[in-house]
Design a protein around this motif. Structure first.
Motif, short mmCIF file in Angstrom:
data_model
loop_
_atom_site.label_atom_id
_atom_site.label_comp_id
_atom_site.label_asym_id
_atom_site.label_seq_id
_atom_site.Cartn_x
_atom_site.Cartn_y
_atom_site.Cartn_z
N LEU A 16 47.87 48.39 25.23
CA LEU A 16 47.38 47.96 26.54
C LEU A 16 46.43 46.78 26.39
N VAL A 17 46.75 45.68 27.06
CA VAL A 17 45.88 44.51 27.03
C VAL A 17 45.49 44.15 28.46
N VAL A 18 44.36 43.45 28.58
CA VAL A 18 43.83 43.04 29.88
C VAL A 18 43.93 41.52 30.00
N LEU A 19 44.41 41.06 31.15
CA LEU A 19 44.50 39.63 31.43
C LEU A 19 43.86 39.35 32.78
N LYS A 20 43.38 38.14 32.94
CA LYS A 20 42.78 37.75 34.21
C LYS A 20 43.71 36.80 34.93
N GLY A 21 43.96 37.08 36.21
CA GLY A 21 44.74 36.19 37.04
C GLY A 21 43.88 35.63 38.16
N LYS A 22 44.45 34.72 38.92
CA LYS A 22 43.68 34.11 40.01
C LYS A 22 43.33 35.14 41.07
N GLY A 23 44.23 36.13 41.26
CA GLY A 23 44.01 37.10 42.32
C GLY A 23 43.34 38.37 41.89
N GLY A 24 43.12 38.55 40.58
CA GLY A 24 42.52 39.79 40.12
C GLY A 24 42.73 40.01 38.64
N VAL A 25 42.84 41.28 38.25
CA VAL A 25 42.99 41.68 36.84
C VAL A 25 44.37 42.29 36.64
N VAL A 26 44.98 42.01 35.48
CA VAL A 26 46.31 42.52 35.14
C VAL A 26 46.21 43.38 33.89
N LEU A 27 46.79 44.56 33.94
CA LEU A 27 46.92 45.42 32.76
C LEU A 27 48.37 45.37 32.30
N LEU A 28 48.59 44.97 31.05
CA LEU A 28 49.94 44.81 30.50
C LEU A 28 50.18 45.84 29.41
N THR A 84 59.26 43.43 35.56
CA THR A 84 58.22 44.30 36.10
C THR A 84 58.31 45.75 35.63
N SER A 85 59.47 46.18 35.13
CA SER A 85 59.61 47.59 34.71
C SER A 85 60.36 47.68 33.39
N CYS A 86 60.10 48.76 32.66
CA CYS A 86 60.79 49.01 31.39
C CYS A 86 62.16 49.61 31.70
N PRO A 87 63.03 49.84 30.68
CA PRO A 87 64.37 50.38 30.95
C PRO A 87 64.36 51.76 31.59
N PHE A 88 63.21 52.44 31.57
CA PHE A 88 63.14 53.79 32.12
C PHE A 88 62.48 53.81 33.49
N GLY A 89 62.30 52.61 34.09
CA GLY A 89 61.77 52.52 35.43
C GLY A 89 60.26 52.56 35.53
N LYS A 90 59.57 52.60 34.40
CA LYS A 90 58.11 52.63 34.42
C LYS A 90 57.57 51.20 34.41
N PRO A 91 56.38 50.98 35.00
CA PRO A 91 55.87 49.61 35.11
C PRO A 91 55.51 48.99 33.77
N VAL A 92 55.78 47.69 33.65
CA VAL A 92 55.38 46.94 32.46
C VAL A 92 53.93 46.46 32.62
N TYR A 93 53.57 46.09 33.82
CA TYR A 93 52.18 45.67 34.09
C TYR A 93 51.79 46.08 35.50
N ARG A 94 50.48 46.14 35.70
CA ARG A 94 49.94 46.44 37.02
C ARG A 94 48.85 45.43 37.36
N GLU A 95 48.86 44.96 38.59
CA GLU A 95 47.86 44.00 39.05
C GLU A 95 46.87 44.69 39.99
N SER A 98 43.85 43.62 42.56
CA SER A 98 43.27 42.46 43.23
C SER A 98 41.75 42.55 43.28
N TRP A 99 41.10 41.38 43.47
CA TRP A 99 39.65 41.36 43.61
C TRP A 99 39.22 42.17 44.84
N THR A 100 40.08 42.19 45.84
CA THR A 100 39.76 42.96 47.05
C THR A 100 39.59 44.44 46.72
N GLU A 101 40.46 44.97 45.84
CA GLU A 101 40.35 46.37 45.45
C GLU A 101 39.02 46.65 44.76
N PHE A 102 38.57 45.70 43.92
CA PHE A 102 37.30 45.89 43.24
C PHE A 102 36.15 45.84 44.24
#
Length: 606
Positions: free
Chosen positions: A429-441, A581-592, A594-598
């Motif tokens: 699990l890695v953390v990335l910053k986007g313009k609209g918020g934070v991404v967990l990959l 956006t999803s792995c072969p088993f339908g689970k998410p590859v990343y989640r975003e 938003s700053w609004t959620e924070f």
């Protein structure tokens, strides 16, 4: 109560009838005989209870058209032959208290009359004190003939036209291959449980296996499953407080895709015990790859009064009176065997061998495709060092790491994605910053998606690219698995595999699809065969997407080292996929997020 009410009550009570024996037997058959393998199970157990040392089972079309079970046991006299066809006629019980001390397989006396009521049933039998045998023919529960016949000591029962008197039941049966797979698995179970008995299994006129009497359990397993599986086992034996466990269990790192080779037996009775199965899985959870099941041929000896073998109509399940004690005992016994110093010593020696190195964890590095390393005391996990997807990432992306690093902000701009690497927080699990918020990959999920789409693309190509192996991989299978492989050789050939027969139950893998690493070739083929045999049909299981998903799951294992450069290179490949956006088993590859959620969480601007 008025006279009218009394008459109405009598009339109601008069509607209750005692069922005729034929109807009662057919109802009982609905509980005891679910499918052809149920018939085989009941007849084999009767043969073993009769003291047989030689047992032959033959069936056709999955047991739907013909079943024969023949033994050299004690046999029956003419009177006993007639009596065995009566409901609840048994030699095992005299009083209710006898249920607490059952060691035989059959004891209720329902099987024979139930089977005879829904088939054409032919019985031939002779006991040692009779010179002539007895032959009885019954059709759909109706007695047809009884006569003398020539017969060696023992019993021979032939079943044809199964479910002829209840045709609705035939609609619930699966394909011939599925029903045959159940019978084959059952006979192997009882053959393992009784190495002192000679077993022969014949399907559609072809002998699947013929195992003579074996003095050792190891020899019986080698006869039925092949020397390869026998070589992957180690002995276990432990006794404590009236409990005893013995048999053979898989070595560290050895796992299978199905539970076909995870067998548990209690007082020599093959059982499907959730308690024992989960105890084995729990004991091995740190010692075999995720998603695999342990190899085990585990015998448990316990007082008959401490178990209930009468909780299931077909006697498939048992109940332990003190489940916690049994569970802890099994787990401790398995762990003790795994942790023995001799086992550790053998593993240290194996670490130095080249074939074993290929089974260890692989660490991706920017300068090379892969570097092999021993994962310390961690569980051994099968991985791929040279799968094409990693090759592609290594060559086309990792080699360009310097160019990526040259970007002023080390940002990835792809498909309007603008993410900045912040760091790794857990294994994948890695953390990335986007313009609209934070991404967990989830990096492993991303690798699975890349691998999945690459393999799926391979299957859609008309011409399948293969890699010819410099040194062919030997493949030894048990007779049943060998027969399954022969059935699906055209399929494997179409998908880029080249597998040549090289003797009885021996094959050589000459070529593999270019997406499959050499170190995973044998494992992948074995797993697909096991799954196909379990399902009974390759058409449903071996769909292109199913294979791609399986390959993505088996091949892509956890990689602890996901640095900034590697993650950015990984994302470049990921966003070239059709569905990043999803792995072969339908689970998410990343989640975003938003700053609004924070801001909502902190109740103030961030």
């Amino acid at each position: 109560m008025t006279d009218i009410e009394r008459l109405e009550r009598i009339e109601t009570m008069s509607r209750i009838r005692v069922l005729p024996d034929q109807v009662a037997n057919q109802i009982a058959a609905g509980e005891v005989v679910e499918r052809p393998v149920s018939v085989v199970k009941e007849l084999v157990e009767n043969s073993l209870d009769s003291g047989a040392t030689k047992l032959e089972v033959e069936f056709r079309k999955g047991g739907k058209s013909y079943i024969r079970v023949e033994d050299n046991g004690s046999g029956m006299s003419p009177d006993e032959a007639i009596l065995c066809l009566e409901r609840h006629a048994t030699s095992k019980l005299r009083e209710a208290v006898d249920l607490q001390d059952i060691l035989s397989f059959g004891f209720r006396g329902e099987a024979i009359p139930s089977i005879a009521s829904i088939s054409r049933f032919l019985l031939r039998t002779r006991s040692a004190d009779h010179t002539e045998g007895t032959e009885i023919l019954i059709n759909g529960g109706k007695f047809l003939t009884k006569k003398e016949c020539g017969m060696p000591q023992g019993t021979r029962i032939e079943i044809t036209q199964l479910f002829s008197s209840v045709p609705a039941r035939r609609k619930f049966l699966k394909t011939d291959n599925t029903e045959a797979a159940h019978i084959s698995h059952l006979i192997r179970l009882y053959a393992v449980a009784h190495p002192e008995v000679s077993f022969t299994l014949i399907e559609n006129g072809k002998t699947l296996f013929c195992s003579p009497v074996c003095e050792r359990l190891e020899d019986r397993i080698a006869e039925i499953y092949g020397t390869r599986i026998a070589g992957d086992l180690m002995p276990i034996e432990k006794e404590q407080d009236g409990l005893k466990v013995f048999g053979l269990i898989g070595k560290v790192g050895v796992g299978r895709s199905t539970r076909q080779e995870m067998m548990t037996l209690v007082n020599n009775r093959p059982v499907d015990s959730r308690l024992l199965n989960f105890s084995l899985i729990e004991a091995y959870h740190s010692y075999i790859p995720r998603g695999k099941f342990p190899l085990a041929f585990l015998f448990v000896q316990i007082s008959p009064s401490a178990i209930d073998v009468n909780i299931h109509p077909a006697k498939r399940e048992i109940k332990f009176r003190d489940e916690g004690v049994v569970r802890n005992f099994i787990i401790r016994a398995v762990l003790d065997e795994i942790e023995k110093g001799s086992v550790k010593h053998e593993l240290k020696e194996d670490f130095s061998s080249e074939p074993f190195k290929k089974e260890l964890n692989v660490e991706l590095v920017a300068s090379d495709v892969a570097v092999e390393k021993v994962a310390g005391e961690q569980p051994l996990v099968k991985s791929v060092a040279q799968s094409e997807v990693i090759d592609e990432i290594a060559r086309s992306e990792f080699q360009n790491v310097e160019a990526v690093k040259a970007e002023s902000s080390l940002e990835l701009k792809k498909n309007e994605i603008d993410w900045v690497y912040l760091g790794k927080v857990r294994k994948s699990l890695v953390v990335l910053k986007g313009k609209g918020g934070v991404v967990l990959l989830h990096c492993r999920a991303a690798l699975e998606r890349i691998q999945f789409e690459k393999i799926r693309k391979y299957f859609l190509e008309d011409i399948k690219a293969s890699q010819t192996l410099l040194i062919p991989i030997p493949l030894e299978l048990d007779p049943i698995t060998s027969d399954t492989l022969m059935l699906y050789l055209p399929f494997f050939s179409k998908q880029g595999f080249q597998i040549e027969e090289f003797g009885r139950n021996f094959f050589r893998i000459e070529a593999l699809p270019n997406w499959l690493d050499e170190s995973q070739g044998e494992v992948f083929i074995r797993d697909i065969i096991d799954l196909a045999r379990e399902k009974g049909s390759a058409r449903k299981l071996l769909a292109e997407d199913d294979i791609a998903r399986k390959a993505a799951k088996d091949i892509m294992q956890y990689h602890d080292d996901f640095s900034e450069e590697k993650v950015l290179a990984l994302l470049t490949v990921l966003f070239e996929c059709e569905n990043p956006t999803s792995c072969p088993f339908g689970k998410p590859v990343y989640r975003e997020y938003s700053w609004t959620e924070f801001e909502e969480k902190f109740e103030r601007p961030v």
